[in-house]
Design a protein around this motif. Sequence first.
Motif, mmCIF file in Angstrom:
data_model
loop_
_atom_site.group_PDB
_atom_site.id
_atom_site.type_symbol
_atom_site.label_atom_id
_atom_site.label_comp_id
_atom_site.label_asym_id
_atom_site.label_seq_id
_atom_site.Cartn_x
_atom_site.Cartn_y
_atom_site.Cartn_z
ATOM 1 N N LYS A 34 67.623 -32.647 16.658
ATOM 2 C CA LYS A 34 67.882 -32.939 18.074
ATOM 3 C C LYS A 34 68.404 -34.363 18.219
ATOM 4 N N ARG A 35 67.695 -35.224 17.535
ATOM 5 C CA ARG A 35 68.014 -36.632 17.603
ATOM 6 C C ARG A 35 69.487 -36.891 17.255
ATOM 7 N N ALA A 36 70.002 -36.111 16.320
ATOM 8 C CA ALA A 36 71.368 -36.334 15.864
ATOM 9 C C ALA A 36 72.384 -36.120 16.981
ATOM 10 N N SER A 50 68.264 -40.324 -4.363
ATOM 11 C CA SER A 50 69.542 -40.037 -3.729
ATOM 12 C C SER A 50 69.534 -38.577 -3.303
ATOM 13 N N ALA A 51 69.580 -38.387 -1.997
ATOM 14 C CA ALA A 51 69.634 -37.010 -1.497
ATOM 15 C C ALA A 51 70.968 -36.402 -1.914
ATOM 16 N N LYS A 52 71.967 -37.252 -2.104
ATOM 17 C CA LYS A 52 73.304 -36.758 -2.429
ATOM 18 C C LYS A 52 73.368 -36.227 -3.867
ATOM 19 N N VAL A 112 63.372 -45.225 -1.051
ATOM 20 C CA VAL A 112 64.609 -45.981 -0.879
ATOM 21 C C VAL A 112 65.754 -45.032 -1.242
ATOM 22 N N ASN A 113 66.389 -44.511 -0.209
ATOM 23 C CA ASN A 113 67.401 -43.462 -0.407
ATOM 24 C C ASN A 113 68.811 -44.069 -0.547
ATOM 25 N N LYS A 114 69.746 -43.230 -0.864
ATOM 26 C CA LYS A 114 71.162 -43.591 -1.088
ATOM 27 C C LYS A 114 71.301 -44.536 -2.280
ATOM 28 N N TRP A 115 70.442 -44.323 -3.244
ATOM 29 C CA TRP A 115 70.476 -45.183 -4.430
ATOM 30 C C TRP A 115 71.808 -45.033 -5.161
ATOM 31 N N ASP A 116 72.449 -43.878 -5.003
ATOM 32 C CA ASP A 116 73.754 -43.654 -5.663
ATOM 33 C C ASP A 116 74.783 -44.687 -5.232
ATOM 34 N N LEU A 117 74.614 -45.237 -4.007
ATOM 35 C CA LEU A 117 75.587 -46.228 -3.524
ATOM 36 C C LEU A 117 75.345 -47.602 -4.140
ATOM 37 N N PRO A 147 67.715 -43.927 12.101
ATOM 38 C CA PRO A 147 68.791 -42.933 12.043
ATOM 39 C C PRO A 147 69.692 -43.179 10.837
ATOM 40 N N ASN A 148 70.163 -42.113 10.268
ATOM 41 C CA ASN A 148 71.166 -42.165 9.192
ATOM 42 C C ASN A 148 70.695 -42.692 7.846
ATOM 43 N N VAL A 149 69.417 -42.807 7.656
ATOM 44 C CA VAL A 149 68.956 -43.239 6.334
ATOM 45 C C VAL A 149 68.954 -42.056 5.356
ATOM 46 N N GLY A 150 69.041 -40.845 5.909
ATOM 47 C CA GLY A 150 69.152 -39.658 5.050
ATOM 48 C C GLY A 150 67.953 -38.722 5.130
ATOM 49 N N LYS A 151 67.229 -38.756 6.216
ATOM 50 C CA LYS A 151 66.019 -37.928 6.329
ATOM 51 C C LYS A 151 66.360 -36.433 6.261
ATOM 52 N N SER A 152 67.317 -36.016 7.085
ATOM 53 C CA SER A 152 67.663 -34.591 7.095
ATOM 54 C C SER A 152 68.197 -34.172 5.730
ATOM 55 N N SER A 153 68.986 -35.064 5.125
ATOM 56 C CA SER A 153 69.553 -34.722 3.812
ATOM 57 C C SER A 153 68.446 -34.537 2.785
ATOM 58 N N ILE A 154 67.408 -35.360 2.885
ATOM 59 C CA ILE A 154 66.295 -35.235 1.938
ATOM 60 C C ILE A 154 65.587 -33.904 2.137
HETATM 61 P P1 GDP Z 1 69.029 -38.974 9.105
HETATM 62 O O1 GDP Z 1 69.576 -39.448 10.378
HETATM 63 O O2 GDP Z 1 68.048 -39.982 8.566
HETATM 64 O O3 GDP Z 1 68.474 -37.612 9.106
HETATM 65 O O4 GDP Z 1 70.223 -39.031 8.038
HETATM 66 P P2 GDP Z 1 71.150 -37.841 7.521
HETATM 67 O O5 GDP Z 1 70.429 -37.010 6.546
HETATM 68 O O6 GDP Z 1 71.789 -37.166 8.687
HETATM 69 O O7 GDP Z 1 72.225 -38.676 6.697
HETATM 70 C C1 GDP Z 1 73.077 -39.635 7.272
HETATM 71 C C2 GDP Z 1 74.306 -39.792 6.422
HETATM 72 O O8 GDP Z 1 73.957 -40.332 5.151
HETATM 73 C C3 GDP Z 1 75.003 -38.462 6.150
HETATM 74 O O9 GDP Z 1 76.404 -38.699 6.191
HETATM 75 C C4 GDP Z 1 74.567 -38.105 4.744
HETATM 76 O O10 GDP Z 1 75.522 -37.329 4.063
HETATM 77 C C5 GDP Z 1 74.419 -39.483 4.112
HETATM 78 N N1 GDP Z 1 73.416 -39.504 3.036
HETATM 79 C C6 GDP Z 1 72.155 -39.062 3.077
HETATM 80 N N2 GDP Z 1 71.530 -39.288 1.911
HETATM 81 C C7 GDP Z 1 72.426 -39.880 1.093
HETATM 82 C C8 GDP Z 1 72.375 -40.363 -0.256
HETATM 83 O O11 GDP Z 1 71.383 -40.312 -0.976
HETATM 84 N N3 GDP Z 1 73.516 -40.964 -0.734
HETATM 85 C C9 GDP Z 1 74.636 -41.066 0.016
HETATM 86 N N4 GDP Z 1 75.693 -41.648 -0.545
HETATM 87 N N5 GDP Z 1 74.709 -40.613 1.271
HETATM 88 C C10 GDP Z 1 73.624 -40.031 1.810
#
Ligand code: GDP
Length: 516
Positions: A254-256, A373-375, A312-317, A199-206
């Motif tokens: 749903k999971r969210a 970085s999905a962001k 490897v997501n969230k590389w921007d961080l 959870p929260n690794v950014g799947k939906s955002s991707i």
């Molecule tokens: P999921 O649970 O894997 O589907 O994750 P979400 O897509 O819901 O993302 C979880 C959180 O991480 C959200 O607050 C997103 O805005 C944030 N997030 C996702 N991708 C990135 C990224 O590449 N960089 C940063 N900084 N935040 C991200």
Amino acid sequence: MPNLIAIVGRPNVGKSAVFNRIAGKRIAIVHDEPGVTRDRVSATVDWHGESFELVDTGGIGLLKGEKTDDPITKAALVQVQVAVESAQVIILVVDAKEGLMPLDREVADQLREAGKPVVIAVNKVDNRSNEPAAGEFDALGFESVCHLSAMHDTGIKPLVKTALRYLPEAEQASVPESGEGEPPMSTPEPLKLAIVGRPNVGKSSIINSLIRSDRVIVNDMPGTTRDAVDVPFTVETEGRHQDFLLIDTAGLRKRARIGDSLEFYSAKRAETSIGRADLALLVLDAEMGITEQDKKIGDLITKRKKACIVLVNKWDLVEPHLSEARKEERKRRKKRTGQSTEADKPMLTLAEFGEWVQEQLFFLSYAPVIFSSAKSGFNLDRLLEVIRYVQDQWQQTVPTALLNRVLHEAIEQQQPVSVTGERLKFYYATQKQTAPPTFLLFVNRDELLSEAYTKYLAREIRNAFGFEGCPITLIAKPRPRAVDPIREDEAGKVSKGSKPTAKAGISKRSGRQRKR
Ligand code: GDP
């Protein structure tokens, strides 16, 4: 069976340079580090929307230990045989600097007899002074003669264009495209893609970022993507379209809402999605590193024999810290007295991080690692390219003759160790299926093939043919009755009655030597 173009020619005319010019960029695509293209014999090439298999016969048939008066001649002729067997078009590379040699004529004659289309590639036309010599190759009697310099990267495009004209499907492809907006040509079975991870690794955002990309066409969508479970989409690059089905997207949403049993549901969801998918995109959080749960999901992907890309997501961080660290490291290096060890060195480049990720997920070492970085959108285009590339690998078919030559060489280089005193003998190998790539190895007794030796052979297949992102499965089979054994004594001599019935049998005589 994909269209196959084979490159043949005498040694040192530049066959592998021509191969790399045509295929090199495509092979390098899954490695973040430039310059780590593999030396291999076959590559799936996507040339401006047209796909074909390119085979470098370079080195094939250089007979190790072969006692013959003229090994070079023999080597070249064996290559031609292999190429003729499997290719639709042959590129015969000759050397403008050396001029027309008797062996060129001999090879050309053989090719003519076989009746396959041949394109003469006059290589090393590096400058004007070589051009007069290049003209003499018209005497080989083939209609298509292209002048090029693999070293200077000139003349490659016309060469490929000419070769493509001879492919069976080229005629259809050259029919002018009908009106814009028509559904693009694509493979009948779309690749099923699952995006999995904690959870929260950014799947939906991707998913959301991908769907917004200019290169992604979301097909057939009533309403919005929100309600769909499986989202069909097409990726368009360089005029080529490929269809995908992004599965189980509703599960992500749903999971969210589930809240406290997040881990449990996400693990369950990952399991179901992986089961349905061809290719699993394992998403990790760059900031959090690699956790046990990431490893569990990775393990599931290998157990189910699925193709995989590690993202490897969230590389921007991480990137800002990395820039800081790089500055620090530069300062330290200036001061340093030279006593530091390798282990002290911080990871500062994507390649170093990539290696570290692959070490952590060692059981998934076939998966390319990408940082995104999905962001910010960083590397999402690259992700699309790699997805497409892995799809090609997933569906790659290796010509039987080439497969056997590669395995023969591997066996020559490292013989299987016998534990029980009984020796494992190989007869021949064949690719049973694609998706996942699975090979049958016919042997005297299947139980003699050890796990370590299976891994070794799989590694050699990978070195030769790529299969990036795909697990390779080898299945040992006792020799079918129809196949005569290739019996060899200790000196490697083929004994009586040992003629392989399979054309491409793994025999010591048909070995090849590749420069590595
Ligand atoms: P999921 O649970 O894997 O589907 O994750 P979400 O897509 O819901 O993302 C979880 C959180 O991480 C959200 O607050 C997103 O805005 C944030 N997030 C996702 N991708 C990135 C990224 O590449 N960089 C940063 N900084 N935040 C991200």
